[in-house]
Design an enzyme around this catalytic site. Structure first.
Site, PDB file in Angstrom:
ATOM      1  CE1 TYR A 169      66.312  16.638 -32.234  1.00  0.00           C
ATOM      2  CE2 TYR A 169      66.710  17.003 -29.990  1.00  0.00           C
ATOM      3  CZ  TYR A 169      66.259  16.045 -30.383  1.00  0.00           C
ATOM      4  OH  TYR A 169      65.246  15.088 -30.120  1.00  0.00           O
TER       5      TYR A 169
ATOM      6  CB  SER B  22      62.180  15.340 -28.279  1.00  0.00           C
ATOM      7  OG  SER B  22      63.724  15.886 -27.029  1.00  0.00           O
TER       8      SER B  22
ATOM      9  CG  ASP C  86      67.709  13.623 -47.831  1.00  0.00           C
ATOM     10  OD1 ASP C  86      66.815  13.968 -46.795  1.00  0.00           O
ATOM     11  OD2 ASP C  86      68.982  14.532 -48.747  1.00  0.00           O
TER      12      ASP C  86
END
Length: 249
Positions: free
Chosen positions: A162, A145, A64
């Site tokens: 985000y 991104s 994780d």
């Protein structure tokens, strides 16, 4: 690509989408690939999607990325079992599209920051330590991104924190470039910023709103990464933006 043959690549968020595509592409080109994911069985299932030689090079390890202790332990296991890390692909990333940042709780924002920023920082630290101690070369990738360069409209699809998390990734790419250089290593850093990619992160609600939007495939991003990885030792592609033809943002 010969310089990377049988060397160790670690891919975070490797169970689906871009991460899974990168695992397949790296193994097909002769790298030993360890995919980190919470759904480790899906990483191991990728062996069924490549030829027999590449299948032997794919390994899954549960981790994780929000848990620093798990990240540190994972890299220790990788070095002990497979050898020093040569390539790191920081792909693990999440988005939360259910709440506006101005109205929602801090839970979603915390998950995003812990995964997209702190998880990346912890993995890069551990991989770089291994690279520096074993020849001083390597390649670190940050799957960024276009939202890390320009804030998209949040009116139709709330993105919470985000986009700011990806702006942090853009800044981190330059921080790492300077730090790797200052420590007199040959470790490369590359930030890859895709436009809209068709992956599991797209919910059914989002898919309906974005149904007419041009999109990339996960394999397109993996192809871009391979292009950067195979550059000569003296060439560093610091930032690569990849968009589908027709994308308007």
């Amino acid at each position: 690509m010969e310089r990377w043959n049988n060397r160790i690549a670690v891919v975070t968020g490797a169970s689906s989408g871009i991460g899974a595509a990168i695992v397949r592409h790296l193994a097909t080109r002769g790298l030993v690939v360890v995919g980190l994911a919470r759904r480790v069985e899906r990483v191991e299932a990728l062996r069924n999607e490549v030829d027999a030689a590449a299948a032997k090079l794919i390994h899954g390890l549960q981790c994780d990325m929000r848990n620093e202790a798990e990240v540190v332990a994972a890299f220790k296991k990788i070095e002990a079992k497979y050898g020093p890390v040569a390539v790191l692909v920081n792909n693990a990333g999440i988005g939360r599209h259910s709440s506006l940042l101005a109205e929602g709780s801090s839970h979603d924002a915390r998950d995003i920051i812990e995964t997209n920023v702190l998880g990346l920082v912890n993995a890069t630290r551990e991989a770089f330590r291994s690279m520096k101690a074993n020849g001083g070369d390597g390649h670190v990738f940050l799957i960024n991104s276009i939202a890390g360069h320009r804030v998209p409209s949040v009116l139709s699809i709330p993105m919470n924190i985000y986009s700011p998390s990806k702006f942090a990734v853009t800044a981190l790419a330059e921080v790492y470039r300077q730090e790797f250089l200052s420590m007199q290593t040959q470790v490369k850093i590359t930030s890859i910023s895709p436009g809209f990619v068709d992956t599991e992160i797209i919910t059914s609600e989002m898919a309906e709103k974005l149904k007419n939007m041009p999109r990339l495939k996960a394999d397109d991003v993996a192809d871009a990464l391979i292009y950067c990885l195979q550059t000569p030792p003296h060439v560093q592609i610091h930032e690569l933006t990849i968009k589908p033809v027709g994308e308007k943002v």
